[in-house]
Write a protein that holds these residues in place. Structure first.
Motif, PDB file in Angstrom:
ATOM      1  N   ARG A  76     -44.990  -6.878 -14.137  1.00 22.26           N
ATOM      2  CA  ARG A  76     -44.779  -8.161 -13.472  1.00 22.26           C
ATOM      3  C   ARG A  76     -43.337  -8.643 -13.536  1.00 22.26           C
ATOM      4  O   ARG A  76     -42.817  -9.237 -12.579  1.00 22.26           O
ATOM      5  CB  ARG A  76     -45.702  -9.209 -14.111  1.00 22.26           C
ATOM      6  N   LEU A  77     -42.678  -8.413 -14.650  1.00 21.55           N
ATOM      7  CA  LEU A  77     -41.366  -9.016 -14.897  1.00 21.55           C
ATOM      8  C   LEU A  77     -40.227  -8.098 -14.459  1.00 21.55           C
ATOM      9  O   LEU A  77     -40.121  -6.962 -14.927  1.00 21.55           O
ATOM     10  CB  LEU A  77     -41.217  -9.348 -16.388  1.00 21.55           C
ATOM     11  N   ASP A  78     -39.367  -8.619 -13.603  1.00 21.98           N
ATOM     12  CA  ASP A  78     -38.213  -7.841 -13.160  1.00 21.98           C
ATOM     13  C   ASP A  78     -37.236  -7.572 -14.297  1.00 21.98           C
ATOM     14  O   ASP A  78     -36.474  -6.599 -14.249  1.00 21.98           O
ATOM     15  CB  ASP A  78     -37.490  -8.580 -12.027  1.00 21.98           C
ATOM     16  N   CYS A  79     -37.253  -8.444 -15.301  1.00 20.18           N
ATOM     17  CA  CYS A  79     -36.278  -8.326 -16.393  1.00 20.18           C
ATOM     18  C   CYS A  79     -36.897  -7.644 -17.622  1.00 20.18           C
ATOM     19  O   CYS A  79     -36.418  -7.856 -18.742  1.00 20.18           O
ATOM     20  CB  CYS A  79     -35.741  -9.704 -16.764  1.00 20.18           C
ATOM     21  N   TRP A  80     -37.940  -6.849 -17.431  1.00 21.25           N
ATOM     22  CA  TRP A  80     -38.587  -6.209 -18.576  1.00 21.25           C
ATOM     23  C   TRP A  80     -37.594  -5.416 -19.423  1.00 21.25           C
ATOM     24  O   TRP A  80     -37.659  -5.439 -20.659  1.00 21.25           O
ATOM     25  CB  TRP A  80     -39.723  -5.305 -18.106  1.00 21.25           C
TER      26      TRP A  80
END
Length: 219
Positions: A76-80
């Protein structure tokens, strides 16, 4: 120099009376079990791939659930990549109104963002209000230092495998400003109130003077 710490503002939002006692007695040391849970926030990739590490970790829900939630956050998170490998750890931030430590500092493509790891259980959705105050305080302090807007922050509940992004919007900023006013106004014990669920885990429950009546007695 900032007037308050992130922890003071979080406590002001939780219970002004508790803030008074903490100021009187000094902030408590961070318990070892809390540190152990926070350390999981820097070990997500291993928890996703190493069964033995996951089973040995101080998690508070089923291992399969923790792994499922971490996979969902990764997708979900682009900044994983920044979450698992932040540009800095345990960064002291000093803002106009508040100062304190961000557990992670993320230098994402969209700009800098703070992340805080919490040892407790997350709500079903979003973030608990006192923790929202602490997150906004960190974002505001980072914005002050970098001289640019910081419109996102992250709440991590590593013992539950939950990572949530929050927007630093007008509503949350309003909650933060209210906590600032509360913290500035506390110069003695706040008015006694009837006990609720917040009293149960409080270290000052036995001697703070708050009435602790049962539901039966209230009825």
């Amino acid at each position: 120099m900032a007037d308050h710490t992130f922890r003071e503002l979080e406590t002001a939002a939780y219970c002004p009376r508790k803030l008074y006692y903490r100021r009187r007695d000094g902030p408590p040391d961070v318990p070892d079990d809390v540190e152990s849970i926070r350390s999981l926030a820097f070990d997500y990739e291993r928890l996703l791939t190493d069964d033995a590490a996951l089973l040995a970790a101080p998690i508070e829900t089923a291992p399969a659930t923790v792994r499922e939630r971490l996979r969902a956050a990764r997708d979900r998170l682009d900044c994983w990549a920044d979450i698992v490998d932040p540009s800095a750890r345990a960064v002291y931030l000093s803002g106009k109104d508040a100062s304190g430590v961000a557990h992670k500092l993320l230098d994402t493509d969209e700009g800098p963002r703070p992340s805080l790891a919490f040892a407790g259980k997350p709500p079903e959705q979003g973030v608990w209000e006192p923790q929202t105050v602490r997150l906004v305080a960190a974002a505001k302090a980072l914005s002050w230092e970098r001289e640019r807007a910081v419109d996102r922050a992250y709440a991590e509940y590593p013992a539950h495998g939950v990572v949530r992004e929050i927007a630093v919007n007008a509503r949350r900023t309003g909650v933060y400003r209210r906590a600032l006013r509360t913290a500035a106004s506390v110069d003695g014990p706040a008015a006694r109130v009837d006990s609720d669920a917040k009293c149960a885990p409080c270290e000052y429950r036995e001697n703070c003077g708050v009435r602790t009546r049962s539901l039966r007695s209230l009825l």
